[in-house]
Design a protein around this motif. Structure first.
Motif, PDB file in Angstrom:
ATOM      1  N   VAL A   2       0.801  -1.181   0.094  1.00  0.00           N
ATOM      2  CA  VAL A   2       0.005  -0.017   0.030  1.00  0.00           C
ATOM      3  C   VAL A   2       1.005   1.269  -0.085  1.00  0.00           C
ATOM      4  O   VAL A   2       1.765   1.326   0.973  1.00  0.00           O
ATOM      5  CB  VAL A   2      -0.855  -0.130   1.316  1.00  0.00           C
ATOM      6  CG1 VAL A   2      -1.815   1.164   1.291  1.00  0.00           C
ATOM      7  CG2 VAL A   2      -1.941  -1.223   1.221  1.00  0.00           C
ATOM      8  N   GLN A   3       0.500   2.280  -0.935  1.00  0.00           N
ATOM      9  CA  GLN A   3       1.352   3.507  -1.071  1.00  0.00           C
ATOM     10  C   GLN A   3       0.297   4.533  -0.356  1.00  0.00           C
ATOM     11  O   GLN A   3      -0.763   4.543  -0.791  1.00  0.00           O
ATOM     12  CB  GLN A   3       1.763   3.877  -2.371  1.00  0.00           C
ATOM     13  CG  GLN A   3       2.949   2.735  -2.977  1.00  0.00           C
ATOM     14  CD  GLN A   3       2.300   1.603  -3.155  1.00  0.00           C
ATOM     15  OE1 GLN A   3       1.395   1.612  -4.081  1.00  0.00           O
ATOM     16  NE2 GLN A   3       2.927   0.528  -3.086  1.00  0.00           N
ATOM     17  N   LEU A   4       0.933   5.185   0.559  1.00  0.00           N
ATOM     18  CA  LEU A   4      -0.035   6.226   1.204  1.00  0.00           C
ATOM     19  C   LEU A   4       0.512   7.607   0.932  1.00  0.00           C
ATOM     20  O   LEU A   4       1.869   7.961   1.137  1.00  0.00           O
ATOM     21  CB  LEU A   4      -0.039   6.057   2.621  1.00  0.00           C
ATOM     22  CG  LEU A   4      -0.610   4.581   3.100  1.00  0.00           C
ATOM     23  CD1 LEU A   4      -0.416   4.401   4.707  1.00  0.00           C
ATOM     24  CD2 LEU A   4      -2.006   4.296   2.568  1.00  0.00           C
ATOM     25  N   VAL A   5      -0.319   8.454   0.660  1.00  0.00           N
ATOM     26  CA  VAL A   5       0.158   9.924   0.488  1.00  0.00           C
ATOM     27  C   VAL A   5      -0.669  11.017   1.183  1.00  0.00           C
ATOM     28  O   VAL A   5      -2.062  11.056   0.870  1.00  0.00           O
ATOM     29  CB  VAL A   5       0.287  10.198  -1.078  1.00  0.00           C
ATOM     30  CG1 VAL A   5       0.788  11.864  -1.348  1.00  0.00           C
ATOM     31  CG2 VAL A   5       1.036   9.341  -1.867  1.00  0.00           C
ATOM     32  N   GLU A   6      -0.079  11.777   2.065  1.00  0.00           N
ATOM     33  CA  GLU A   6      -0.564  12.731   2.698  1.00  0.00           C
ATOM     34  C   GLU A   6      -0.859  13.944   2.240  1.00  0.00           C
ATOM     35  O   GLU A   6      -0.044  14.460   1.270  1.00  0.00           O
ATOM     36  CB  GLU A   6      -0.290  13.175   4.259  1.00  0.00           C
ATOM     37  CG  GLU A   6      -0.044  11.523   5.009  1.00  0.00           C
ATOM     38  CD  GLU A   6       1.602  10.959   5.093  1.00  0.00           C
ATOM     39  OE1 GLU A   6       1.883  10.354   5.969  1.00  0.00           O
ATOM     40  OE2 GLU A   6       1.931  11.216   3.945  1.00  0.00           O
ATOM     41  N   SER A   7      -1.880  15.005   2.515  1.00  0.00           N
ATOM     42  CA  SER A   7      -1.971  16.295   1.943  1.00  0.00           C
ATOM     43  C   SER A   7      -2.692  17.063   2.764  1.00  0.00           C
ATOM     44  O   SER A   7      -3.612  16.592   3.866  1.00  0.00           O
ATOM     45  CB  SER A   7      -2.427  16.207   0.532  1.00  0.00           C
ATOM     46  OG  SER A   7      -3.813  15.690   0.451  1.00  0.00           O
ATOM     47  N   MET A  31      -9.541  -2.951   3.730  1.00  0.00           N
ATOM     48  CA  MET A  31      -8.826  -4.029   4.012  1.00  0.00           C
ATOM     49  C   MET A  31      -7.842  -3.951   5.294  1.00  0.00           C
ATOM     50  O   MET A  31      -7.345  -4.824   5.945  1.00  0.00           O
ATOM     51  CB  MET A  31      -7.876  -4.884   2.889  1.00  0.00           C
ATOM     52  CG  MET A  31      -8.653  -5.321   1.537  1.00  0.00           C
ATOM     53  SD  MET A  31      -7.280  -5.683   0.643  1.00  0.00           S
ATOM     54  CE  MET A  31      -6.441  -6.919   1.222  1.00  0.00           C
ATOM     55  N   TYR A  32      -7.795  -2.579   5.695  1.00  0.00           N
ATOM     56  CA  TYR A  32      -6.639  -2.170   6.713  1.00  0.00           C
ATOM     57  C   TYR A  32      -7.408  -1.323   7.757  1.00  0.00           C
ATOM     58  O   TYR A  32      -8.243  -0.341   7.481  1.00  0.00           O
ATOM     59  CB  TYR A  32      -5.408  -1.528   6.125  1.00  0.00           C
ATOM     60  CG  TYR A  32      -4.987  -2.311   5.167  1.00  0.00           C
ATOM     61  CD1 TYR A  32      -5.080  -2.068   3.809  1.00  0.00           C
ATOM     62  CD2 TYR A  32      -3.875  -3.051   5.501  1.00  0.00           C
ATOM     63  CE1 TYR A  32      -4.249  -2.803   2.876  1.00  0.00           C
ATOM     64  CE2 TYR A  32      -3.380  -4.063   4.664  1.00  0.00           C
ATOM     65  CZ  TYR A  32      -3.468  -3.859   3.415  1.00  0.00           C
ATOM     66  OH  TYR A  32      -2.780  -4.312   2.301  1.00  0.00           O
ATOM     67  N   ASP A  33      -6.884  -1.529   8.963  1.00  0.00           N
ATOM     68  CA  ASP A  33      -7.013  -0.582  10.142  1.00  0.00           C
ATOM     69  C   ASP A  33      -6.274   0.817   9.667  1.00  0.00           C
ATOM     70  O   ASP A  33      -5.104   0.513   9.313  1.00  0.00           O
ATOM     71  CB  ASP A  33      -6.974  -0.896  11.295  1.00  0.00           C
ATOM     72  CG  ASP A  33      -7.444  -2.179  11.807  1.00  0.00           C
ATOM     73  OD1 ASP A  33      -6.789  -3.458  11.829  1.00  0.00           O
ATOM     74  OD2 ASP A  33      -8.608  -2.104  11.936  1.00  0.00           O
ATOM     75  N   LEU A  34      -6.638   2.056   9.968  1.00  0.00           N
ATOM     76  CA  LEU A  34      -5.703   3.120   9.730  1.00  0.00           C
ATOM     77  C   LEU A  34      -5.585   4.003  10.830  1.00  0.00           C
ATOM     78  O   LEU A  34      -6.344   3.935  11.729  1.00  0.00           O
ATOM     79  CB  LEU A  34      -6.810   3.842   8.646  1.00  0.00           C
ATOM     80  CG  LEU A  34      -7.150   3.046   7.493  1.00  0.00           C
ATOM     81  CD1 LEU A  34      -8.119   3.862   6.559  1.00  0.00           C
ATOM     82  CD2 LEU A  34      -6.129   3.012   6.503  1.00  0.00           C
ATOM     83  N   GLY A  35      -4.546   4.619  10.800  1.00  0.00           N
ATOM     84  CA  GLY A  35      -4.371   5.403  11.713  1.00  0.00           C
ATOM     85  C   GLY A  35      -3.588   6.552  11.363  1.00  0.00           C
ATOM     86  O   GLY A  35      -3.052   6.988  10.161  1.00  0.00           O
ATOM     87  N   ALA A  98      -1.184   2.304   7.983  1.00  0.00           N
ATOM     88  CA  ALA A  98      -2.068   1.391   7.813  1.00  0.00           C
ATOM     89  C   ALA A  98      -1.655   0.119   7.983  1.00  0.00           C
ATOM     90  O   ALA A  98      -0.198  -0.161   8.103  1.00  0.00           O
ATOM     91  CB  ALA A  98      -2.519   1.307   6.096  1.00  0.00           C
ATOM     92  N   GLY A  99      -2.637  -0.795   8.740  1.00  0.00           N
ATOM     93  CA  GLY A  99      -1.980  -2.139   9.017  1.00  0.00           C
ATOM     94  C   GLY A  99      -3.303  -2.902   9.357  1.00  0.00           C
ATOM     95  O   GLY A  99      -4.377  -2.392   9.371  1.00  0.00           O
TER      96      GLY A  99
END
Length: 124
Positions: A2-7, A31-35, A98-99
């Protein structure tokens, strides 16, 4: 993977609001818990908020409860951090993560994927 990009980070006055976004690619976020975690200069990475895979439960750090919320939009593969009543002590780099969490949502080591971070600065 998973690639995550914040803005959405930036400079805001105390008492103001910001909404951070975390967009995912590679896998569906449902599919994931997010934090969200944050790290101020010279300090450890601290837990901010988390939301479970199907969004039934959310958790907040003691310092942000009642001011921050964590909506997720699985259709857009995006999670947000809505930050209200911001304080100078909220100044930090904010990281999306994410995880698949079994145990405490408050521990950074339990998460598998991290974004690059976005700076939030709150002026007094």
């Amino acid at each position: 993977q998973v690639q995550l990009v914040e803005s959405g980070g930036g400079l805001v006055q105390a008492g103001g609001s910001l909404r951070l976004s975390c967009a995912a690619s590679g896998r569906t976020l449902s599919m994931y818990d997010l934090g969200w975690f944050r790290q101020a200069p010279g300090k450890d990475r601290d837990f901010v908020a988390a939301i479970t895979r199907i969004g039934r439960s959310s958790y907040y750090g003691d310092s942000v409860g009642g001011r921050f919320t964590l909506p997720r939009d699985n259709a857009k593969n995006t999670v947000y951090l809505q930050m209200n009543s911001l304080k100078p002590e909220d100044t930090a780099v904010y990281y999306c993560t994410a995880g698949r969490i079994y145990g405490s949502y408050y521990e950074a080591a339990r998460y598998d994927y991290w974004g690059q971070g976005t700076q939030v600065t709150v002026s007094s």
